[in-house]
Design an enzyme around this catalytic site. Structure first.
Site, PDB file in Angstrom:
ATOM      1  N   HIS A  22      48.423 -22.580   8.304  1.00  0.00           N
ATOM      2  CA  HIS A  22      48.159 -21.397   7.459  1.00  0.00           C
ATOM      3  C   HIS A  22      49.062 -21.254   6.891  1.00  0.00           C
ATOM      4  O   HIS A  22      50.333 -21.787   6.742  1.00  0.00           O
ATOM      5  CB  HIS A  22      48.487 -20.046   8.977  1.00  0.00           C
ATOM      6  CG  HIS A  22      49.669 -20.215   9.542  1.00  0.00           C
ATOM      7  ND1 HIS A  22      50.824 -20.418   8.926  1.00  0.00           N
ATOM      8  CD2 HIS A  22      50.044 -20.809  11.086  1.00  0.00           C
ATOM      9  CE1 HIS A  22      52.215 -20.040  10.175  1.00  0.00           C
ATOM     10  NE2 HIS A  22      51.778 -20.416  10.774  1.00  0.00           N
ATOM     11  N   ASP A  30      37.564 -27.622 -11.581  1.00  0.00           N
ATOM     12  CA  ASP A  30      36.277 -27.832 -12.282  1.00  0.00           C
ATOM     13  C   ASP A  30      36.452 -29.398 -12.840  1.00  0.00           C
ATOM     14  O   ASP A  30      37.436 -30.005 -12.212  1.00  0.00           O
ATOM     15  CB  ASP A  30      36.567 -27.337 -13.411  1.00  0.00           C
ATOM     16  CG  ASP A  30      37.657 -27.196 -14.493  1.00  0.00           C
ATOM     17  OD1 ASP A  30      38.276 -28.235 -14.750  1.00  0.00           O
ATOM     18  OD2 ASP A  30      37.987 -25.900 -15.048  1.00  0.00           O
ATOM     19  N   ARG A 109      48.994 -21.544 -16.824  1.00  0.00           N
ATOM     20  CA  ARG A 109      48.842 -23.110 -16.818  1.00  0.00           C
ATOM     21  C   ARG A 109      49.822 -23.780 -15.967  1.00  0.00           C
ATOM     22  O   ARG A 109      49.649 -24.511 -15.176  1.00  0.00           O
ATOM     23  CB  ARG A 109      48.179 -23.415 -18.099  1.00  0.00           C
ATOM     24  CG  ARG A 109      48.186 -24.870 -18.810  1.00  0.00           C
ATOM     25  CD  ARG A 109      47.850 -25.084 -19.680  1.00  0.00           C
ATOM     26  NE  ARG A 109      47.514 -26.642 -19.769  1.00  0.00           N
ATOM     27  CZ  ARG A 109      47.885 -27.482 -20.892  1.00  0.00           C
ATOM     28  NH1 ARG A 109      47.918 -26.858 -21.639  1.00  0.00           N
ATOM     29  NH2 ARG A 109      47.137 -28.354 -20.663  1.00  0.00           N
ATOM     30  N   TYR A 131      37.951 -22.378 -16.985  1.00  0.00           N
ATOM     31  CA  TYR A 131      39.324 -21.894 -16.208  1.00  0.00           C
ATOM     32  C   TYR A 131      38.343 -21.560 -14.997  1.00  0.00           C
ATOM     33  O   TYR A 131      38.821 -20.565 -14.806  1.00  0.00           O
ATOM     34  CB  TYR A 131      39.160 -20.856 -16.907  1.00  0.00           C
ATOM     35  CG  TYR A 131      40.065 -20.692 -18.145  1.00  0.00           C
ATOM     36  CD1 TYR A 131      41.522 -21.845 -18.101  1.00  0.00           C
ATOM     37  CD2 TYR A 131      39.879 -20.399 -19.458  1.00  0.00           C
ATOM     38  CE1 TYR A 131      42.495 -21.638 -19.362  1.00  0.00           C
ATOM     39  CE2 TYR A 131      40.473 -20.308 -21.052  1.00  0.00           C
ATOM     40  CZ  TYR A 131      41.550 -21.413 -20.668  1.00  0.00           C
ATOM     41  OH  TYR A 131      42.972 -21.520 -21.429  1.00  0.00           O
ATOM     42  N   GLY A 132      38.000 -22.374 -14.442  1.00  0.00           N
ATOM     43  CA  GLY A 132      36.708 -22.843 -13.023  1.00  0.00           C
ATOM     44  C   GLY A 132      37.835 -22.476 -12.452  1.00  0.00           C
ATOM     45  O   GLY A 132      37.310 -22.901 -10.699  1.00  0.00           O
ATOM     46  N   ASN A 133      39.007 -22.673 -11.861  1.00  0.00           N
ATOM     47  CA  ASN A 133      40.165 -23.767 -11.025  1.00  0.00           C
ATOM     48  C   ASN A 133      40.344 -22.730  -9.812  1.00  0.00           C
ATOM     49  O   ASN A 133      40.638 -21.255 -10.446  1.00  0.00           O
ATOM     50  CB  ASN A 133      41.347 -24.898 -11.342  1.00  0.00           C
ATOM     51  CG  ASN A 133      40.847 -25.314 -12.522  1.00  0.00           C
ATOM     52  OD1 ASN A 133      40.321 -26.474 -12.022  1.00  0.00           O
ATOM     53  ND2 ASN A 133      41.462 -25.659 -13.483  1.00  0.00           N
TER      54      ASN A 133
END
Length: 144
Positions: A22, A30, A109, A131-133
């Site tokens: 946890h 991406d 970023r 910006y898919g991360n």
């Protein structure tokens, strides 16, 4: 192959998810993300899309309920714009498997890169969405 577990999850990714504790973080990155520059634990998932991995991972993965932002994406660089469809695409599997999950937070970023350095692992996908991360913070798995 295991019953009830998506075939999209490689043995390496399953072992990684199981080994995480946890508070540990994993990034689904991406295809453009410089994963190997930031982390020694990079898992290849070329050809897979992030939303499909979210749909495979989230039935097995408890999001951290003790932090305000267990889901984090990169904010657009100044002068650039986000495609809102990326987040909409991700929300579908998130809402399906974690309906009480909060909104996805956005960070700049370089702070996102800092989180990548400290992440448990980075999964490099075939996604080319800008910006898919997305970062997932693991929570405490409930007792069944």
């Amino acid at each position: 192959m295991l019953k009830g577990i998506s075939p999209l999850l490689s043995p390496e990714l399953l072992a990684t998810l199981s080994s995480m504790g946890h508070g540990d973080e994993i990034i689904l990155a991406d295809a453009h993300f410089p994963g190997d520059s930031f982390n020694d634990n990079v898992i290849r998932a070329d050809g897979l899309q992030i939303q499909d991995l979210l749909d495979a991972i989230l039935p097995l993965f408890e999001l951290d309920a003790y932090v305000p932002d267990p889901l984090v994406m990169m904010a657009a660089v100044e002068g650039d714009t986000l495609d809102p469809e990326v987040e909409v695409t991700y929300r579908a599997p998130i809402d399906k498997h974690a309906p009480n999950a909060p909104a996805i937070a956005r960070i700049e970023r370089f702070p996102f890169y800092d989180r990548a350095e400290g992440a448990f692992a980075i999964v490099m996908t075939g996604s080319t969405m800008k910006y898919g991360n997305i970062l997932l913070k693991k929570g405490v798995t409930p007792v069944i």
